[in-house]
Design an enzyme around this catalytic site. Structure first.
Site, PDB file in Angstrom:
ATOM      1  N   ASP A  89     -11.790 -12.840 -12.866  1.00 33.01           N
ATOM      2  CA  ASP A  89     -10.324 -13.213 -12.072  1.00 33.01           C
ATOM      3  C   ASP A  89     -10.183 -11.974 -10.969  1.00 33.01           C
ATOM      4  OD1 ASP A  89      -9.707 -15.238 -13.578  1.00 33.01           O
ATOM      5  OD2 ASP A  89      -8.738 -14.189 -15.080  1.00 33.01           O
ATOM      6  N   LYS A 128     -12.392 -13.737  -6.585  1.00 35.84           N
ATOM      7  CA  LYS A 128     -13.484 -14.267  -5.954  1.00 35.84           C
ATOM      8  C   LYS A 128     -13.283 -15.382  -5.015  1.00 35.84           C
ATOM      9  CE  LYS A 128     -15.251 -15.168 -10.175  1.00 35.84           C
ATOM     10  NZ  LYS A 128     -14.292 -14.368 -10.796  1.00 35.84           N
ATOM     11  N   ASN A 149     -14.086 -23.519 -17.073  1.00 34.13           N
ATOM     12  CA  ASN A 149     -13.475 -22.535 -17.705  1.00 34.13           C
ATOM     13  C   ASN A 149     -12.904 -21.387 -16.567  1.00 34.13           C
ATOM     14  OD1 ASN A 149     -16.028 -21.791 -17.123  1.00 34.13           O
ATOM     15  ND2 ASN A 149     -16.610 -20.443 -18.686  1.00 34.13           N
ATOM     16  N   GLY A 163     -11.181 -20.401 -12.972  1.00 34.76           N
ATOM     17  CA  GLY A 163     -10.070 -20.616 -12.170  1.00 34.76           C
ATOM     18  C   GLY A 163     -10.039 -19.824 -10.899  1.00 34.76           C
ATOM     19  N   HIS A 164     -10.420 -20.616  -9.539  1.00 37.42           N
ATOM     20  CA  HIS A 164     -10.329 -19.823  -8.278  1.00 37.42           C
ATOM     21  C   HIS A 164      -9.313 -20.076  -7.426  1.00 37.42           C
ATOM     22  CE1 HIS A 164     -14.972 -19.022  -9.474  1.00 37.42           C
ATOM     23  NE2 HIS A 164     -14.304 -18.518 -10.277  1.00 37.42           N
ATOM     24  N   GLN A 217     -16.689 -16.282 -13.544  1.00 35.77           N
ATOM     25  CA  GLN A 217     -16.360 -15.105 -14.374  1.00 35.77           C
ATOM     26  C   GLN A 217     -16.705 -13.999 -14.003  1.00 35.77           C
ATOM     27  OE1 GLN A 217     -18.183 -18.333 -15.978  1.00 35.77           O
ATOM     28  NE2 GLN A 217     -16.237 -19.120 -15.963  1.00 35.77           N
ATOM     29  N   GLY A 248      -3.250 -19.996 -18.041  1.00 33.23           N
ATOM     30  CA  GLY A 248      -1.679 -19.358 -17.859  1.00 33.23           C
ATOM     31  C   GLY A 248      -1.433 -18.306 -18.803  1.00 33.23           C
ATOM     32  N   ARG A 255      -2.845 -12.003 -18.443  1.00 34.57           N
ATOM     33  CA  ARG A 255      -4.034 -11.157 -18.370  1.00 34.57           C
ATOM     34  C   ARG A 255      -3.737  -9.716 -19.042  1.00 34.57           C
ATOM     35  NH1 ARG A 255      -5.136 -13.046 -12.127  1.00 34.57           N
ATOM     36  NH2 ARG A 255      -6.199 -15.162 -12.930  1.00 34.57           N
TER      37      ARG A 255
HETATM   38  P1  GDP Z   1     -11.242 -15.290  -9.444  1.00 38.41           P
HETATM   39  O1  GDP Z   1     -11.311 -16.204 -10.665  1.00 38.41           O
HETATM   40  O2  GDP Z   1     -11.833 -14.432  -9.249  1.00 38.41           O
HETATM   41  O3  GDP Z   1     -11.421 -16.423  -8.058  1.00 38.41           O
HETATM   42  O4  GDP Z   1      -9.369 -14.991  -9.271  1.00 38.41           O
HETATM   43  P2  GDP Z   1      -8.247 -15.624  -9.775  1.00 38.41           P
HETATM   44  O5  GDP Z   1      -7.788 -16.646  -8.739  1.00 38.41           O
HETATM   45  O6  GDP Z   1      -8.268 -16.303 -11.172  1.00 38.41           O
HETATM   46  O7  GDP Z   1      -7.305 -14.553  -9.747  1.00 38.41           O
HETATM   47  C1  GDP Z   1      -7.009 -13.569  -8.699  1.00 38.41           C
HETATM   48  C2  GDP Z   1      -5.578 -13.649  -8.407  1.00 38.41           C
HETATM   49  O8  GDP Z   1      -5.148 -12.682  -7.371  1.00 38.41           O
HETATM   50  C3  GDP Z   1      -5.068 -14.879  -7.527  1.00 38.41           C
HETATM   51  O9  GDP Z   1      -3.787 -15.397  -7.900  1.00 38.41           O
HETATM   52  C4  GDP Z   1      -5.350 -14.767  -6.009  1.00 38.41           C
HETATM   53  O10 GDP Z   1      -4.393 -15.499  -5.341  1.00 38.41           O
HETATM   54  C5  GDP Z   1      -4.789 -13.353  -6.062  1.00 38.41           C
HETATM   55  N1  GDP Z   1      -5.300 -12.222  -5.145  1.00 38.41           N
HETATM   56  C6  GDP Z   1      -6.436 -12.496  -4.526  1.00 38.41           C
HETATM   57  N2  GDP Z   1      -6.456 -10.976  -3.706  1.00 38.41           N
HETATM   58  C7  GDP Z   1      -5.505 -10.843  -3.730  1.00 38.41           C
HETATM   59  C8  GDP Z   1      -4.879  -9.450  -2.961  1.00 38.41           C
HETATM   60  O11 GDP Z   1      -5.377  -8.859  -2.581  1.00 38.41           O
HETATM   61  N3  GDP Z   1      -3.408  -9.421  -3.398  1.00 38.41           N
HETATM   62  C9  GDP Z   1      -2.795 -10.077  -4.289  1.00 38.41           C
HETATM   63  N4  GDP Z   1      -1.390  -9.869  -4.268  1.00 38.41           N
HETATM   64  N5  GDP Z   1      -3.197 -11.233  -4.676  1.00 38.41           N
HETATM   65  C10 GDP Z   1      -4.637 -11.441  -4.593  1.00 38.41           C
HETATM   66  P1  IMO Z   2     -13.172 -16.659 -13.383  1.00 44.51           P
HETATM   67  O1  IMO Z   2     -14.407 -17.548 -12.671  1.00 44.51           O
HETATM   68  C1  IMO Z   2     -11.517 -14.591 -16.654  1.00 44.51           C
HETATM   69  C2  IMO Z   2     -13.023 -15.776 -20.808  1.00 44.51           C
HETATM   70  C3  IMO Z   2     -12.265 -16.161 -21.627  1.00 44.51           C
HETATM   71  C4  IMO Z   2     -12.611 -15.654 -23.065  1.00 44.51           C
HETATM   72  C5  IMO Z   2     -14.274 -15.766 -22.741  1.00 44.51           C
HETATM   73  C6  IMO Z   2     -15.152 -16.786 -23.130  1.00 44.51           C
HETATM   74  O2  IMO Z   2     -11.787 -17.609 -12.772  1.00 44.51           O
HETATM   75  O3  IMO Z   2     -12.979 -15.460 -13.051  1.00 44.51           O
HETATM   76  P2  IMO Z   2     -15.002 -19.336 -22.660  1.00 44.51           P
HETATM   77  O4  IMO Z   2     -14.056 -20.374 -22.356  1.00 44.51           O
HETATM   78  O5  IMO Z   2     -15.865 -19.028 -21.258  1.00 44.51           O
HETATM   79  O6  IMO Z   2     -16.098 -19.485 -23.846  1.00 44.51           O
HETATM   80  O7  IMO Z   2     -14.334 -18.018 -22.921  1.00 44.51           O
HETATM   81  O8  IMO Z   2     -14.614 -15.699 -21.240  1.00 44.51           O
HETATM   82  N1  IMO Z   2     -13.278 -16.183 -19.252  1.00 44.51           N
HETATM   83  C7  IMO Z   2     -12.795 -15.873 -18.313  1.00 44.51           C
HETATM   84  N2  IMO Z   2     -11.931 -14.886 -18.084  1.00 44.51           N
HETATM   85  N3  IMO Z   2     -12.039 -15.602 -15.571  1.00 44.51           N
HETATM   86  C8  IMO Z   2     -12.787 -16.462 -15.905  1.00 44.51           C
HETATM   87  O9  IMO Z   2     -13.279 -17.035 -14.843  1.00 44.51           O
HETATM   88  C9  IMO Z   2     -13.095 -16.701 -17.366  1.00 44.51           C
HETATM   89  N4  IMO Z   2     -13.797 -17.690 -18.064  1.00 44.51           N
HETATM   90  C10 IMO Z   2     -13.960 -17.579 -19.322  1.00 44.51           C
HETATM   91  O10 IMO Z   2     -10.906 -15.772 -21.464  1.00 44.51           O
HETATM   92  O11 IMO Z   2     -12.403 -14.174 -23.139  1.00 44.51           O
HETATM   93 MG    MG Z   3      -9.917 -16.696 -12.236  1.00 43.07          MG
END
Ligand code: GDP
Ligand code: IMO
Ligand code: MG
Length: 423
Positions: free
Chosen positions: A13, A16, A38, A40-41, A224, A301, A304
């Site tokens: 998270d 990416k 698993n 969520g981007h 991840q 949801g 974190r």
């Molecule tokens: P990922 O799994 O690495 O793609 O990241 P996620 O999408 O799960 O979580 C990153 C969160 O940060 C998302 O809600 C993005 O919209 C948000 N985000 C990414 N870059 C920025 C930033 O520079 N500032 C803010 N406020 N939000 C950001």
């Molecule tokens: P993105 O790509 C954050 C975490 C889960 C748990 C551990 C194992 O959005 O960054 P799993 O379901 O993979 O067996 O769970 O890994 N986890 C993540 N945490 N971002 C993710 O993906 C994750 N995918 C799995 O919360 O701790």
């Molecule tokens: Mg994510």
């Protein structure tokens, strides 16, 4: 021309999805190589928010080819749902812009059931998985009893294979106190999903090889993060794939000597969702970020866990991934913090550690040693040039990049494309 591997350099998270979307502008092909739904981007285009779980984030840009590589474990019913969701949002997904590897392994409902049952049995020692069946699906792959896309789309072969695998798994499910799954229902559901996905299923290894030969820019979208890696993460509190840069090669069939650059994505602070050690976890910064409505998981949801930037960890990430360049996101999250802390070492059992211990139990006992940085107490979200950032902010970013041991090239101050600065 370059093949770029993008990895999460913390616990997932990191932002990416946003950085992939930005880098896709100059790429032809975007490939997911590990993990499953698993992930969520999140990508924002204007005010529209998209959360991708299996389909590479590059799908949101026209004229890009997105590939799910062989290293991914794929829930076909979930994927059909994701395709339908994109269609409703007016994003075209056709065999011209989307391919699925014929050797990607399949996630079945018994994998999800086993994932859930094992978590329940672990009680307080649970991993905190996403319950998407990722661990059991990779387990079957390693045990050589998995099924692949090539099996799913084969109408002659699939029913018998399903019957055989279901028989064994129903025994296990029932032994764990669960309810057996129904063969006919499963066959109907998976055959329908297989029919929908068949046009996308290709030999993606050949496709990527040919694209690479002609000099196409390929972007490898890590899922991840480094400390969730099955080998290099905080085992057993990890996911079941190689989330580090090597996973991009094994999960796509593109060899290491074809890769040009590794980009690590970092948050300006640290977050983790799920259980396991997080040395810099801090209630004040957690409350601050949650109070702003931020840092809730894009897949489950869940809130974190949040903490200060951990440079011991990110330095380790730079080492095991070979990170060349850094993208630092969520800088704006620290806009109101007067005294920012960065972990530069750990103290444990009377010793000072400058590297990450391999034992998660030891890491859980580590006390961070902090360096203090003055905050900037100014909103940064409307700034578009790195040189226009407050001096304390630039100093902070360049310092954490230096402590990590890679070059800062992208700074992000908001979720939108426009809130991105290049150095
Ligand atoms: P990922 O799994 O690495 O793609 O990241 P996620 O999408 O799960 O979580 C990153 C969160 O940060 C998302 O809600 C993005 O919209 C948000 N985000 C990414 N870059 C920025 C930033 O520079 N500032 C803010 N406020 N939000 C950001
Ligand atoms: P993105 O790509 C954050 C975490 C889960 C748990 C551990 C194992 O959005 O960054 P799993 O379901 O993979 O067996 O769970 O890994 N986890 C993540 N945490 N971002 C993710 O993906 C994750 N995918 C799995 O919360 O701790
Ligand atoms: Mg994510």
């Amino acid at each position: 021309m370059a093949n770029v591997i993008l990895v999460g350099a913390q616990w997932g998270d990191e932002g990416k999805g946003k950085i992939i979307d930005v880098l896709t502008e100059t790429s032809e092909i975007v490939v997911r190589t590990q993990g499953g739904n698993n992930a969520g981007h999140t990508v924002f285009i204007g005010r529209d928010k998209y959360v991708l779980h299996l389909i590479p984030s590059g799908i949101l840009r026209p004229n890009k080819v997105c590939v799910i590589g062989n290293g991914v474990v794929l829930d076909p019913v979930g994927l059909v749902g994701e395709l339908d969701g994109l269609a409703r949002l007016g994003i075209p997904v056709t065999p011209a812009n989307f391919q699925i590897s014929e050797t990607a392994h399949i996630v079945f409902p018994w994998h999800r059931q086993l994932d859930g049952a094992r978590e329940t049995r672990k009680g307080k020692d649970k991993i905190g998985t996403t319950k998407r069946g990722i661990g059991p699906a990779y387990g079957d792959k390693a045990a050589r009893v998995g099924m692949r896309m090539i099996d799913l789309i084969n109408r002659e072969r699939f029913p018998a294979k399903l019957r055989e695998r279901l028989a064994e798994n129903n025994e296990v499910i029932q032994a764990l106190g669960g309810t057996a799954l129904d063969y006919d229902q499963l066959l109907a559901e998976y055959t329908a999903a297989g029919d929908r996905l068949r046009p996308f299923v290709k030999n993606t290894v050949l496709f990527l090889h040919e694209a690479s030969q002609r000099g196409a820019n390929i972007l490898f979208e890590g899922a991840q993060g480094t400390f969730l890696d099955i080998d290099h993460g905080t085992y057993p509190y990890v996911t079941s794939s190689n989330t580090t840069s090597g996973g991009a090669c094994t999960g796509s069939g593109v060899p290491p000597n074809r890769m040009d650059k590794v980009v690590g994505v970092l948050k300006a602070y640290t977050t983790r969702v799920g259980e396991g050690p997080l040395p810099t976890e801090n209630a004040v910064i957690s409350d601050l970020l949650h109070g702003m409505g931020r840092e809730f998981g894009a897949t489950t949801g869940r809130a974190r866990r949040c903490g200060w930037f951990d440079a011991v960890a990110t330095r380790h990430a730079a080492m095991v991934n070979g990170i060349d360049e850094l993208a630092i996101t969520n800088i704006d999250g620290l806009d109101t913090v007067a005294d920012i802390q960065v972990c530069v070492a750990y103290r444990v059992d009377g010793q000072l550690l400058r590297h990450l211990p391999s034992d998660s139990e030891v890491l859980a006992r580590c006390e961070p040693v902090y360096e203090h940085f003055p905050g900037w107490s100014t909103p940064t979200d409307a700034i578009t040039q790195f040189s226009d950032l407050p001096v304390n902010c630039r100093h902070y970013l360049l310092s954490i990049a230096q402590l990590t041991g890679a070059r800062l090239t992208i700074a992000s101050v908001g979720p939108a494309r426009e809130q991105t600065m290049f150095l």
